[in-house]
Scaffold this motif. Sequence first.
Motif, PDB file in Angstrom:
ATOM      1  N   ALA A   1      47.121  35.962  28.451  1.00  0.00           N
ATOM      2  CA  ALA A   1      46.896  34.692  29.155  1.00  0.00           C
ATOM      3  C   ALA A   1      46.292  34.944  30.529  1.00  0.00           C
ATOM      4  N   ALA A   2      45.271  34.168  30.856  1.00  0.00           N
ATOM      5  CA  ALA A   2      44.616  34.295  32.167  1.00  0.00           C
ATOM      6  C   ALA A   2      43.676  33.113  32.355  1.00  0.00           C
ATOM      7  N   ILE A   3      43.277  32.882  33.592  1.00  0.00           N
ATOM      8  CA  ILE A   3      42.102  32.030  33.819  1.00  0.00           C
ATOM      9  C   ILE A   3      40.951  32.993  34.055  1.00  0.00           C
ATOM     10  N   PRO A   4      40.094  33.173  33.038  1.00  0.00           N
ATOM     11  CA  PRO A   4      39.036  34.169  33.185  1.00  0.00           C
ATOM     12  C   PRO A   4      37.858  33.606  33.997  1.00  0.00           C
ATOM     13  N   SER A   5      36.818  34.366  34.050  1.00  0.00           N
ATOM     14  CA  SER A   5      35.530  33.986  34.642  1.00  0.00           C
ATOM     15  C   SER A   5      35.424  34.377  36.124  1.00  0.00           C
ATOM     16  N   VAL A   6      34.435  35.200  36.374  1.00  0.00           N
ATOM     17  CA  VAL A   6      34.107  35.626  37.741  1.00  0.00           C
ATOM     18  C   VAL A   6      33.691  34.422  38.597  1.00  0.00           C
ATOM     19  N   PRO A   7      32.704  33.614  38.162  1.00  0.00           N
ATOM     20  CA  PRO A   7      32.279  32.501  39.035  1.00  0.00           C
ATOM     21  C   PRO A   7      33.377  31.458  39.236  1.00  0.00           C
ATOM     22  N   ARG A   8      34.193  31.241  38.219  1.00  0.00           N
ATOM     23  CA  ARG A   8      35.276  30.264  38.370  1.00  0.00           C
ATOM     24  C   ARG A   8      36.256  30.713  39.455  1.00  0.00           C
ATOM     25  N   SER A   9      36.525  32.015  39.495  1.00  0.00           N
ATOM     26  CA  SER A   9      37.475  32.523  40.495  1.00  0.00           C
ATOM     27  C   SER A   9      36.915  32.419  41.909  1.00  0.00           C
ATOM     28  N   ILE A  10      35.593  32.323  42.024  1.00  0.00           N
ATOM     29  CA  ILE A  10      34.974  32.165  43.347  1.00  0.00           C
ATOM     30  C   ILE A  10      34.999  30.685  43.752  1.00  0.00           C
TER      31      ILE A  10
ATOM     32  N   THR B   1      39.613  29.149  43.824  1.00  0.00           N
ATOM     33  CA  THR B   1      40.395  30.366  44.104  1.00  0.00           C
ATOM     34  C   THR B   1      41.885  30.215  43.780  1.00  0.00           C
ATOM     35  N   LEU B   2      42.436  29.031  44.026  1.00  0.00           N
ATOM     36  CA  LEU B   2      43.890  28.905  43.891  1.00  0.00           C
ATOM     37  C   LEU B   2      44.378  29.034  42.441  1.00  0.00           C
ATOM     38  N   PRO B   3      43.832  28.239  41.484  1.00  0.00           N
ATOM     39  CA  PRO B   3      44.392  28.366  40.124  1.00  0.00           C
ATOM     40  C   PRO B   3      44.258  29.766  39.539  1.00  0.00           C
ATOM     41  N   SER B   4      43.144  30.438  39.794  1.00  0.00           N
ATOM     42  CA  SER B   4      43.006  31.765  39.179  1.00  0.00           C
ATOM     43  C   SER B   4      43.976  32.759  39.830  1.00  0.00           C
TER      44      SER B   4
ATOM     45  N   MET C   1      37.379  56.685  38.239  1.00  0.00           N
ATOM     46  CA  MET C   1      36.483  56.234  39.320  1.00  0.00           C
ATOM     47  C   MET C   1      37.198  55.289  40.268  1.00  0.00           C
ATOM     48  N   GLN C   2      36.727  55.308  41.496  1.00  0.00           N
ATOM     49  CA  GLN C   2      37.196  54.367  42.515  1.00  0.00           C
ATOM     50  C   GLN C   2      36.892  52.932  42.039  1.00  0.00           C
ATOM     51  N   THR C   3      37.879  52.053  42.136  1.00  0.00           N
ATOM     52  CA  THR C   3      37.615  50.649  41.779  1.00  0.00           C
ATOM     53  C   THR C   3      37.018  49.933  42.990  1.00  0.00           C
ATOM     54  N   SER C   4      36.266  48.870  42.722  1.00  0.00           N
ATOM     55  CA  SER C   4      35.605  48.145  43.808  1.00  0.00           C
ATOM     56  C   SER C   4      35.346  46.702  43.383  1.00  0.00           C
ATOM     57  N   PRO C   5      36.416  45.898  43.300  1.00  0.00           N
ATOM     58  CA  PRO C   5      36.258  44.533  42.783  1.00  0.00           C
ATOM     59  C   PRO C   5      35.290  43.714  43.634  1.00  0.00           C
ATOM     60  N   LYS C   6      34.441  42.908  42.964  1.00  0.00           N
ATOM     61  CA  LYS C   6      33.447  42.096  43.672  1.00  0.00           C
ATOM     62  C   LYS C   6      33.779  40.614  43.655  1.00  0.00           C
ATOM     63  N   SER C   7      34.886  40.236  43.032  1.00  0.00           N
ATOM     64  CA  SER C   7      35.222  38.810  42.927  1.00  0.00           C
ATOM     65  C   SER C   7      36.737  38.683  42.928  1.00  0.00           C
ATOM     66  N   PRO C   8      37.253  37.484  43.247  1.00  0.00           N
ATOM     67  CA  PRO C   8      38.707  37.291  43.148  1.00  0.00           C
ATOM     68  C   PRO C   8      39.233  37.652  41.758  1.00  0.00           C
ATOM     69  N   TYR C   9      38.490  37.268  40.721  1.00  0.00           N
ATOM     70  CA  TYR C   9      38.948  37.571  39.354  1.00  0.00           C
ATOM     71  C   TYR C   9      39.155  39.073  39.169  1.00  0.00           C
ATOM     72  N   ALA C  10      38.182  39.851  39.625  1.00  0.00           N
ATOM     73  CA  ALA C  10      38.263  41.308  39.473  1.00  0.00           C
ATOM     74  C   ALA C  10      39.469  41.857  40.251  1.00  0.00           C
ATOM     75  N   ALA C  11      39.668  41.329  41.464  1.00  0.00           N
ATOM     76  CA  ALA C  11      40.805  41.785  42.278  1.00  0.00           C
ATOM     77  C   ALA C  11      42.128  41.411  41.627  1.00  0.00           C
ATOM     78  N   GLN C  12      42.181  40.207  41.046  1.00  0.00           N
ATOM     79  CA  GLN C  12      43.426  39.758  40.398  1.00  0.00           C
ATOM     80  C   GLN C  12      43.757  40.642  39.194  1.00  0.00           C
ATOM     81  N   LYS C  13      42.750  40.944  38.401  1.00  0.00           N
ATOM     82  CA  LYS C  13      42.997  41.768  37.211  1.00  0.00           C
ATOM     83  C   LYS C  13      43.415  43.184  37.607  1.00  0.00           C
ATOM     84  N   LEU C  14      42.863  43.682  38.706  1.00  0.00           N
ATOM     85  CA  LEU C  14      43.240  45.012  39.196  1.00  0.00           C
ATOM     86  C   LEU C  14      44.681  44.997  39.718  1.00  0.00           C
TER      87      LEU C  14
END
Length: 314
Positions: free
Chosen positions: A78-87, A90-93, A137-150
Amino acid sequence: MSGNFLVTGGAGFIGSALVRGLLREGAGRVVVVDNLLSGHRRNLDEVSGSVEFHETDIRDYEALRAAMTGVETVFHEAAIPSVPRSIRETLPSHDVNINGTFNVLRAAKDAGVRRVVYAASSSAYGDTLVLPKVETMQTSPKSPYAAQKLMGEYYMSVWASCFGLETVSLRYFNVFGPRQDPSSPYSGVLSLFMKAILDRSCPTIFGDGEQSRDFTYVEDVVALNLKAAQAPASVSGRVFNGGNGGRITLNQAWTLLQEIEGVHIPANYGPPREGDVRDSQADTTQAVEYLGHAPQYSFEQGMRATLEWYRATR
Ligand code: UD1
């Protein structure tokens, strides 16, 4: 595969495929938790008599804890996916992907669950200088979604080290296949391409279309999850790539669909999308060695099977 299982997001695209996979493998009891925000009951139509369905939000600790009673393995999809949606939202994701994941772990520990297998994301890598992408490898999230999953991965490994809950994180690489919902602007690109080719309409490609992805067929992801659930306890706390090791550009994907359908429909090109990763490709060495990962579907096989499903269910 005996035992009792719970799938969060089990009415979603990947979760429902996992539920069918578990039942195919002879799972004893399969519990589905889904709030039906982006999942659909119809995704479970063929198996509705064999699953225990809880219309529950993963932010509801009490309900989750109750649903997990007697469960040995949890698959947290379960998740709220999508990189652009998380941008844009921000709150629901944040709330679902971070607080919800925390609740899943807390409830799993309190309910005496043995193992949690987590749907992590290749987006955690961001843009790397080298391909394919390796877990070290070093991680480097570019979006809230990426940071949340990390963050979810970190929580998984800490629940393993501090609380003795076994966890395995699988970094998915752009999963596609039947039942992926193309109805939202945030939908996965291949589901939008499938809809466009069958409608004989132009898709929009953000950027030059030369960005690439390790598109992974959903049944290969299901098989990997089942292996992660059964792997020895020594894998606990670890993170594995869940891709199939290939790399396809959006232009190649759209060209393939036109060839299969025998049509010529040039795509529209728009500005690049915020938060987008340029290239993505999994190094599968560790998943192969420690989990027995063995993807069965080439990109074209997966695309053909998916296209036939969309055609048949239109
Ligand atoms: C990212 C993650 C993936 C995760 C997904 C969840 C990476 C590399 N992958 O996928 O693991 O499962 O988030 O949502 O970060 N595009 C178009 N036209 C469209 C829609 C999308 O050109 O109509 C483009 C996007 O700009 C992007 C590519 O297609 O370059 C893939 O987009 P999408 O399917 O949304 O997935 P990712 O963001 O790559």
